[in-house]
Design a protein around this motif. Sequence first.
Motif, PDB file in Angstrom:
ATOM      1  N   TYR A 218      65.687  16.125 113.026  1.00 54.05           N
ATOM      2  CA  TYR A 218      64.284  16.417 113.337  1.00 54.05           C
ATOM      3  C   TYR A 218      63.537  16.897 112.095  1.00 54.05           C
ATOM      4  O   TYR A 218      62.410  16.461 111.825  1.00 54.05           O
ATOM      5  N   ALA A 219      64.145  17.807 111.343  1.00 57.64           N
ATOM      6  CA  ALA A 219      63.489  18.347 110.151  1.00 57.64           C
ATOM      7  C   ALA A 219      63.171  17.248 109.144  1.00 57.64           C
ATOM      8  O   ALA A 219      62.090  17.233 108.533  1.00 57.64           O
ATOM      9  N   GLN A 220      64.111  16.318 108.976  1.00 56.56           N
ATOM     10  CA  GLN A 220      63.890  15.218 108.037  1.00 56.56           C
ATOM     11  C   GLN A 220      62.772  14.300 108.505  1.00 56.56           C
ATOM     12  O   GLN A 220      61.898  13.894 107.732  1.00 56.56           O
ATOM     13  N   LYS A 221      62.797  13.955 109.806  1.00 58.09           N
ATOM     14  CA  LYS A 221      61.766  13.064 110.348  1.00 58.09           C
ATOM     15  C   LYS A 221      60.388  13.718 110.319  1.00 58.09           C
ATOM     16  O   LYS A 221      59.393  13.064 110.021  1.00 58.09           O
ATOM     17  N   GLU A 222      60.326  15.011 110.636  1.00 64.07           N
ATOM     18  CA  GLU A 222      59.046  15.705 110.593  1.00 64.07           C
ATOM     19  C   GLU A 222      58.482  15.726 109.168  1.00 64.07           C
ATOM     20  O   GLU A 222      57.275  15.546 108.968  1.00 64.07           O
ATOM     21  N   LYS A 223      59.354  15.926 108.199  1.00 61.95           N
ATOM     22  CA  LYS A 223      58.908  15.922 106.808  1.00 61.95           C
ATOM     23  C   LYS A 223      58.333  14.565 106.423  1.00 61.95           C
ATOM     24  O   LYS A 223      57.277  14.477 105.784  1.00 61.95           O
ATOM     25  N   GLU A 224      59.034  13.485 106.815  1.00 59.21           N
ATOM     26  CA  GLU A 224      58.545  12.144 106.507  1.00 59.21           C
ATOM     27  C   GLU A 224      57.214  11.872 107.193  1.00 59.21           C
ATOM     28  O   GLU A 224      56.273  11.354 106.576  1.00 59.21           O
ATOM     29  N   GLN A 225      57.111  12.215 108.485  1.00 61.87           N
ATOM     30  CA  GLN A 225      55.871  11.996 109.231  1.00 61.87           C
ATOM     31  C   GLN A 225      54.734  12.835 108.668  1.00 61.87           C
ATOM     32  O   GLN A 225      53.571  12.391 108.619  1.00 61.87           O
ATOM     33  N   LEU A 226      55.043  14.054 108.255  1.00 61.92           N
ATOM     34  CA  LEU A 226      54.019  14.941 107.715  1.00 61.92           C
ATOM     35  C   LEU A 226      53.407  14.357 106.439  1.00 61.92           C
ATOM     36  O   LEU A 226      52.181  14.347 106.260  1.00 61.92           O
ATOM     37  N   GLU A 227      54.266  13.854 105.552  1.00 62.77           N
ATOM     38  CA  GLU A 227      53.768  13.266 104.308  1.00 62.77           C
ATOM     39  C   GLU A 227      52.906  12.037 104.582  1.00 62.77           C
ATOM     40  O   GLU A 227      51.829  11.875 103.981  1.00 62.77           O
ATOM     41  N   ASN A 228      53.362  11.181 105.502  1.00 63.89           N
ATOM     42  CA  ASN A 228      52.593   9.975 105.824  1.00 63.89           C
ATOM     43  C   ASN A 228      51.259  10.310 106.494  1.00 63.89           C
ATOM     44  O   ASN A 228      50.228   9.701 106.193  1.00 63.89           O
ATOM     45  N   THR A 229      51.289  11.304 107.398  1.00 63.73           N
ATOM     46  CA  THR A 229      50.063  11.689 108.094  1.00 63.73           C
ATOM     47  C   THR A 229      49.071  12.348 107.150  1.00 63.73           C
ATOM     48  O   THR A 229      47.857  12.135 107.257  1.00 63.73           O
ATOM     49  N   PHE A 230      49.559  13.145 106.200  1.00 64.26           N
ATOM     50  CA  PHE A 230      48.678  13.761 105.207  1.00 64.26           C
ATOM     51  C   PHE A 230      47.940  12.684 104.412  1.00 64.26           C
ATOM     52  O   PHE A 230      46.729  12.786 104.175  1.00 64.26           O
TER      53      PHE A 230
END
Length: 315
Positions: A218-230
């Motif tokens: 989850y932590a890895q996926k959230e980090k990836e999604q966060l960067e893309n969403t930013f």
Amino acid sequence: MDAFQGFLKFILNQKTVIGYSFMALLTVGGERLFSLVAFKCPCGTENVIYGLAFLFAPAWVLLILGFFLNNRSWRLFTGCCVNPRKIFPRGHNRCFFSVLGQIILSSLVAPVMWLSVALLNGTFYECAMSGTQSPRLLDLICKGKPEECWKELYKVSCGKTSMTPTDNEELKLSLQAQSQILGWFLICSASFFSLLTTCYARCRSKVSYLQLSFWKTYAQKEKEQLENTFVDYAKKLSERNLKCFLENKRPDVFPMPTFAAWEAASELHSFHQNRQHYSTLHRVVEDGLDLRPEDEETTMMLMGTAQNVQLTHHH
């Protein structure tokens, strides 16, 4: 196609191992480049300082770079001078020191690699030790050697002593052997310490192996999604502002988090067993900004060096 996807999945799952292997190759290449191109032992009174500088200065630079390139360093310290409560939330000092320990451990990987490779090669150590003036070290190095060893040890690296070529070569091999022994000792010590910290983290875990695995995913996926969403939101906001500027009109309302939300989402994450939030962002989204559990908490620590999740119990 299925074979390619399977291979790609394997590479992604092993990206930590691949990353450390690539780092090791860069370290070996850098050490060899330094030895062949930049390093020239002066064979004089400067031997000790010169050899130690080439041995430890790159390791120090790699340590500083490790801190700079670690995002958790900036997450931890950003704004701490203005508001110290950011790094000591609700008086839980152990949380800060635990995260700081992770940052230090992950930053030590590259310096330890450099020192290990440099010691196994032996060139820098040989130069440094050949310039020693310590009676104890001279007695250790020159024991059983010709008398000239005591007076001309600093010339050994250049092969300009008055000793026979055989004695000179034996001295060089002896110094290189000492360096390699220290190198292997450092490698074994670092490996054993890594094993101990990993075992300790697992033994102190308050949740199951499967939940730890899910947490890390989850932590890895959230980090990836966060960067893309930013990137996506920054693009939309910049396009809106540029369009309104060129067309000379008032902008439409653009939904953005409040200042308090940004602050809350940037805090150190604490895991509460009764409310399974897997990140600070997860907690802010579900509980909002005001609800903060004051009961017993367990602090998540994703070990950067061993890729393990460590849980530390706070009282």
